[in-house]
Write a protein that holds these residues in place. Sequence first.
Motif, PDB file in Angstrom:
ATOM      1  N   UNK A 133       7.014  -7.460  -2.322  1.00 26.67           N
ATOM      2  CA  UNK A 133       5.766  -8.227  -2.345  1.00 26.67           C
ATOM      3  C   UNK A 133       5.585  -9.248  -1.229  1.00 26.67           C
ATOM      4  N   UNK A 134       6.618  -9.994  -0.865  1.00 30.95           N
ATOM      5  CA  UNK A 134       6.403 -11.252  -0.137  1.00 30.95           C
ATOM      6  C   UNK A 134       5.725 -11.072   1.223  1.00 30.95           C
ATOM      7  N   UNK A 135       6.358 -10.345   2.141  1.00 27.94           N
ATOM      8  CA  UNK A 135       5.804 -10.238   3.499  1.00 27.94           C
ATOM      9  C   UNK A 135       4.485  -9.473   3.497  1.00 27.94           C
ATOM     10  N   UNK A 136       4.482  -8.280   2.905  1.00 29.94           N
ATOM     11  CA  UNK A 136       3.272  -7.446   2.941  1.00 29.94           C
ATOM     12  C   UNK A 136       2.139  -8.102   2.159  1.00 29.94           C
ATOM     13  N   UNK A 137       2.461  -8.683   1.012  1.00 32.83           N
ATOM     14  CA  UNK A 137       1.426  -9.323   0.205  1.00 32.83           C
ATOM     15  C   UNK A 137       0.807 -10.520   0.897  1.00 32.83           C
TER      16      UNK A 137
ATOM     17  N   UNK B 226      -4.937 -11.567   6.062  1.00 28.40           N
ATOM     18  CA  UNK B 226      -5.918 -10.732   6.775  1.00 28.40           C
ATOM     19  C   UNK B 226      -7.252 -10.709   6.025  1.00 28.40           C
ATOM     20  N   UNK B 227      -7.184 -10.607   4.707  1.00 29.61           N
ATOM     21  CA  UNK B 227      -8.417 -10.609   3.913  1.00 29.61           C
ATOM     22  C   UNK B 227      -9.133 -11.950   4.022  1.00 29.61           C
TER      23      UNK B 227
ATOM     24  N   UNK C  96      -7.340  -0.200   9.444  1.00 29.79           N
ATOM     25  CA  UNK C  96      -6.478   0.632  10.286  1.00 29.79           C
ATOM     26  C   UNK C  96      -5.039   0.561   9.798  1.00 29.79           C
ATOM     27  N   UNK C  97      -4.395   1.708   9.629  1.00 36.26           N
ATOM     28  CA  UNK C  97      -3.027   1.713   9.099  1.00 36.26           C
ATOM     29  C   UNK C  97      -3.026   1.425   7.606  1.00 36.26           C
ATOM     30  N   UNK C  98      -4.001   2.012   6.902  1.00 36.93           N
ATOM     31  CA  UNK C  98      -4.219   1.675   5.494  1.00 36.93           C
ATOM     32  C   UNK C  98      -3.083   2.125   4.584  1.00 36.93           C
TER      33      UNK C  98
ATOM     34  N   UNK D 109      -1.343  -0.956   1.905  1.00 40.43           N
ATOM     35  CA  UNK D 109      -1.324  -0.667   0.470  1.00 40.43           C
ATOM     36  C   UNK D 109      -1.897  -1.846  -0.324  1.00 40.43           C
ATOM     37  N   UNK D 110      -1.519  -3.072   0.077  1.00 36.85           N
ATOM     38  CA  UNK D 110      -2.033  -4.270  -0.593  1.00 36.85           C
ATOM     39  C   UNK D 110      -3.476  -4.559  -0.171  1.00 36.85           C
ATOM     40  N   UNK D 111      -3.742  -4.491   1.134  1.00 35.29           N
ATOM     41  CA  UNK D 111      -5.065  -4.864   1.650  1.00 35.29           C
ATOM     42  C   UNK D 111      -6.163  -3.984   1.061  1.00 35.29           C
TER      43      UNK D 111
END
Length: 313
Positions: free
Chosen positions: A136-140, A146-147, A161-163, A169-171
């Motif tokens: 969770x931590x970095x990607x979340x 970004x959002x 891009x790079x979804x 996956x989170x975005x």
Amino acid sequence: MSGKEASRAVQFEAFGGPEALRVREAPVPQAGPGQLRVRVAAAGLNPMDWFMTSDAETAARFGLSLPCGFGTDYAGTVDQIGDGVTEFAVGDRVFGGALSRAVADYVVVDVAGTIAVGGEAHRTPDGVDDRTAAALAIAGCTAAAALAVVNPGPGDTLLVGGAGGGVGVFAVQLARLVGARVIGTGSASSADALRALGAEPVAYGDGLADRVRALAPAGVTAAMDLHGAETAWAARELGVPDERITTIAGQIDGITPANGANAAPGAIEEIAELVAAGRLRVPIAASFPVEEIRSAVELQSGRHVHGKVVIDL
């Protein structure tokens, strides 16, 4: 284990690729004032982990020196608390980040720290297992940051891009939760995985803007490039204003990059609660025992894996 016993830690003796990683015996660290010691159950891998440690010059930019640990995302159980710590107790399940030292039996983090300085810890909600929490931590945080830059809502069509990557996956799911339509770039083989997240897949590469136009004739209103700069350039071509475009890896003059370190306070706890409530899925693509760290990094650095790669400790 008592404080005198040895524990395992993945370390570099020289910066480089997966071949430079070693599982070493290390002394069990002790929690000092204001610190927690966590018995790590799982550590999640991110592209950042191997990018930072690929050579000495890059490592120095991130404040890393030899001997150096590896991995940043962790989850486990508090097994020692230092003086002055009242927020956590031995036995609490926690997750978080500790820059380039998470793939180890034990990690010591500062209760008031950050991922980059001292490490940090958050409570793992009931119903979230350690493998998932370790992803969770970095990607979340990066997805949340970004959002926050492009701020999508129900009227938006967001190009990602790079979804299918770790941040994507989170975005994608977070954008869908606020009502945005999401078009996600990926390889042909990732189309089903993107649909499962709630995105409409589109192939990356030459002609991207034309393919997006065909999918969204009414236009795209926001974009985030989670891979390089191709999606950001395509978004400009599609008339998206710079202030509604963000990148996390590529840098383009006039476009605000997103950095997980700037995620709003509480963003990662909110994401963990969405996971606990079953509203946000965290696909785990593969898990490896710590002895197979090199294979895990090779798989993840190939950039074709759908979901997170996790190390079990």
